[in-house]
Design a protein around this motif. Sequence first.
Motif, PDB file in Angstrom:
ATOM      1  N   ASN A  99       3.427  13.046  -2.583  1.00 45.52           N
ATOM      2  CA  ASN A  99       3.106  14.199  -1.744  1.00 45.52           C
ATOM      3  C   ASN A  99       2.254  13.828  -0.528  1.00 45.52           C
ATOM      4  O   ASN A  99       1.750  14.698   0.167  1.00 45.52           O
ATOM      5  CB  ASN A  99       2.398  15.288  -2.556  1.00 45.52           C
ATOM      6  N   SER A 100       2.072  12.525  -0.276  1.00 48.08           N
ATOM      7  CA  SER A 100       1.341  12.106   0.915  1.00 48.08           C
ATOM      8  C   SER A 100       2.149  12.454   2.159  1.00 48.08           C
ATOM      9  O   SER A 100       3.344  12.190   2.229  1.00 48.08           O
ATOM     10  CB  SER A 100       1.072  10.594   0.880  1.00 48.08           C
ATOM     11  N   ARG A 101       1.484  13.011   3.159  1.00 50.55           N
ATOM     12  CA  ARG A 101       2.204  13.469   4.346  1.00 50.55           C
ATOM     13  C   ARG A 101       2.811  12.308   5.139  1.00 50.55           C
ATOM     14  O   ARG A 101       3.770  12.510   5.876  1.00 50.55           O
ATOM     15  CB  ARG A 101       1.263  14.285   5.236  1.00 50.55           C
ATOM     16  N   ARG A 102       2.257  11.102   5.034  1.00 50.46           N
ATOM     17  CA  ARG A 102       2.803   9.974   5.786  1.00 50.46           C
ATOM     18  C   ARG A 102       4.217   9.597   5.336  1.00 50.46           C
ATOM     19  O   ARG A 102       4.912   8.861   6.019  1.00 50.46           O
ATOM     20  CB  ARG A 102       1.888   8.759   5.679  1.00 50.46           C
ATOM     21  N   SER A 103       4.644  10.143   4.199  1.00 51.18           N
ATOM     22  CA  SER A 103       5.988   9.842   3.719  1.00 51.18           C
ATOM     23  C   SER A 103       7.083  10.360   4.633  1.00 51.18           C
ATOM     24  O   SER A 103       8.238   9.951   4.507  1.00 51.18           O
ATOM     25  CB  SER A 103       6.190  10.418   2.301  1.00 51.18           C
ATOM     26  N   TYR A 127       0.831  -1.209   0.000  1.00 51.05           N
ATOM     27  CA  TYR A 127       0.000   0.000   0.000  1.00 51.05           C
ATOM     28  C   TYR A 127       0.863   1.256   0.000  1.00 51.05           C
ATOM     29  O   TYR A 127       0.621   2.185  -0.775  1.00 51.05           O
ATOM     30  CB  TYR A 127      -0.919  -0.017   1.225  1.00 51.05           C
ATOM     31  N   PHE A 128       1.866   1.281   0.853  1.00 55.85           N
ATOM     32  CA  PHE A 128       2.692   2.484   0.966  1.00 55.85           C
ATOM     33  C   PHE A 128       3.531   2.725  -0.285  1.00 55.85           C
ATOM     34  O   PHE A 128       3.826   3.872  -0.622  1.00 55.85           O
ATOM     35  CB  PHE A 128       3.616   2.377   2.185  1.00 55.85           C
ATOM     36  N   ILE A 129       3.922   1.640  -0.953  1.00 56.02           N
ATOM     37  CA  ILE A 129       4.760   1.822  -2.139  1.00 56.02           C
ATOM     38  C   ILE A 129       3.979   2.488  -3.267  1.00 56.02           C
ATOM     39  O   ILE A 129       4.559   3.075  -4.188  1.00 56.02           O
ATOM     40  CB  ILE A 129       5.355   0.466  -2.595  1.00 56.02           C
ATOM     41  N   HIS A 130       2.653   2.391  -3.194  1.00 58.71           N
ATOM     42  CA  HIS A 130       1.822   3.045  -4.206  1.00 58.71           C
ATOM     43  C   HIS A 130       1.296   4.403  -3.729  1.00 58.71           C
ATOM     44  O   HIS A 130       0.478   5.019  -4.406  1.00 58.71           O
ATOM     45  CB  HIS A 130       0.635   2.147  -4.586  1.00 58.71           C
ATOM     46  N   THR A 131       1.741   4.818  -2.549  1.00 62.37           N
ATOM     47  CA  THR A 131       1.311   6.110  -2.026  1.00 62.37           C
ATOM     48  C   THR A 131       1.909   7.231  -2.861  1.00 62.37           C
ATOM     49  O   THR A 131       3.076   7.186  -3.231  1.00 62.37           O
ATOM     50  CB  THR A 131       1.757   6.273  -0.562  1.00 62.37           C
ATOM     51  N   GLU A 132       1.138   8.213  -3.129  1.00 64.40           N
ATOM     52  CA  GLU A 132       1.641   9.342  -3.897  1.00 64.40           C
ATOM     53  C   GLU A 132       2.756  10.037  -3.135  1.00 64.40           C
ATOM     54  O   GLU A 132       2.775  10.091  -1.911  1.00 64.40           O
ATOM     55  CB  GLU A 132       0.500  10.332  -4.167  1.00 64.40           C
ATOM     56  N   SER A 138       5.542  20.075  -3.662  1.00 66.36           N
ATOM     57  CA  SER A 138       4.184  19.522  -3.539  1.00 66.36           C
ATOM     58  C   SER A 138       3.989  18.865  -2.178  1.00 66.36           C
ATOM     59  O   SER A 138       2.902  18.938  -1.593  1.00 66.36           O
ATOM     60  CB  SER A 138       3.928  18.504  -4.655  1.00 66.36           C
ATOM     61  N   PHE A 139       5.050  18.265  -1.675  1.00 68.69           N
ATOM     62  CA  PHE A 139       4.991  17.617  -0.368  1.00 68.69           C
ATOM     63  C   PHE A 139       4.848  18.665   0.740  1.00 68.69           C
ATOM     64  O   PHE A 139       4.014  18.542   1.643  1.00 68.69           O
ATOM     65  CB  PHE A 139       6.255  16.780  -0.161  1.00 68.69           C
ATOM     66  N   LYS A 140       5.658  19.729   0.651  1.00 67.55           N
ATOM     67  CA  LYS A 140       5.583  20.784   1.669  1.00 67.55           C
ATOM     68  C   LYS A 140       4.248  21.523   1.602  1.00 67.55           C
ATOM     69  O   LYS A 140       3.690  21.923   2.625  1.00 67.55           O
ATOM     70  CB  LYS A 140       6.753  21.760   1.482  1.00 67.55           C
ATOM     71  N   ARG A 141       3.748  21.680   0.398  1.00 69.92           N
ATOM     72  CA  ARG A 141       2.472  22.410   0.244  1.00 69.92           C
ATOM     73  C   ARG A 141       1.329  21.642   0.927  1.00 69.92           C
ATOM     74  O   ARG A 141       0.392  22.270   1.448  1.00 69.92           O
ATOM     75  CB  ARG A 141       2.164  22.611  -1.232  1.00 69.92           C
ATOM     76  N   SER A 142       1.407  20.306   0.938  1.00 71.53           N
ATOM     77  CA  SER A 142       0.349  19.533   1.594  1.00 71.53           C
ATOM     78  C   SER A 142       0.275  19.865   3.080  1.00 71.53           C
ATOM     79  O   SER A 142      -0.813  19.899   3.659  1.00 71.53           O
ATOM     80  CB  SER A 142       0.591  18.034   1.386  1.00 71.53           C
ATOM     81  N   PHE A 143       1.441  20.137   3.705  1.00 71.63           N
ATOM     82  CA  PHE A 143       1.454  20.547   5.108  1.00 71.63           C
ATOM     83  C   PHE A 143       0.973  21.993   5.256  1.00 71.63           C
ATOM     84  O   PHE A 143       0.248  22.321   6.195  1.00 71.63           O
ATOM     85  CB  PHE A 143       2.857  20.411   5.696  1.00 71.63           C
ATOM     86  N   GLN A 144       1.383  22.833   4.339  1.00 70.09           N
ATOM     87  CA  GLN A 144       0.975  24.239   4.418  1.00 70.09           C
ATOM     88  C   GLN A 144      -0.537  24.384   4.255  1.00 70.09           C
ATOM     89  O   GLN A 144      -1.179  25.137   4.985  1.00 70.09           O
ATOM     90  CB  GLN A 144       1.713  25.068   3.363  1.00 70.09           C
TER      91      GLN A 144
END
Length: 253
Positions: A49-53, A42-47, A135-141
């Motif tokens: 920009n997912s925050r769980r990364s 499941y995690f390997i297919h996570t986008e 894109s990853f940082k923007r998800s948190f912002q």
Amino acid sequence: MRAVNVSVNSPMAVKLSIRISFGALLALYLGTGIAALSAGGYFIHTEENSRRSIIVTKNVIVLLFVAGAYIILNAIVGVIAGLSPLSRKRWLQAYIWLIGITIVVETVAGIWLWLRTLNIGDLYGHNWRHLWSDSFKRSFQDSGQCCGYLGPLDGPVMSSPSCQLQADLLFGCMTSVQKYAQSYLTYIYSGVFVFVFMSLGAMVSGMVLLIIRNDEERWRWARANAIFRSMEKSAPGSPITEKYRTASPDQSP
């Protein structure tokens, strides 16, 4: 010579309830391996920009696959042993030792994850400034209504709506990142400790099965020796009594 091969009718046997309990706990242990593989898949297919990364890195995913494969192979050893515990003592012993390794590794991993939740600090500042994508940082912002890590001058993604507010309303995402990481780590180490208890239950059931199996073996040897001594008295020197007179329980695997 194996005691299980001694042709003696034995009223004693591994009780069905013991074998059912062993099978049920073995199934739970196998489930932890399947869960680890499923989580890795499941995690390997996570986008990206997912925050769980921030927690589930590539190394964690590799470890999930390795741990899942190891547990499943260990469970297969347990299945083989459980199908015929009287004649597969070494398989049962190997199963118990392999689970012991699993418990040690899972416990160490759980404690390490728990300790990380106690000292989050500025752990993710370097990652925010140098490693994470916009894109990853923007998800948190966007989720935290914040801008940058310590503030709008610390690696912000200006295209985020949260960075378009008035300067006096802007604050950094450090608290948001740390709270998210801490809560996610809490879920993970809690799950790891649940796996530890499942593994411990499977190990204890294997040890109980091994003890009962050994008792059965000793009983059969005692019964067989009594019968053959009686036969030897009635027919001393016969080939059958000579064959079993020299057999020793220590020779059984």
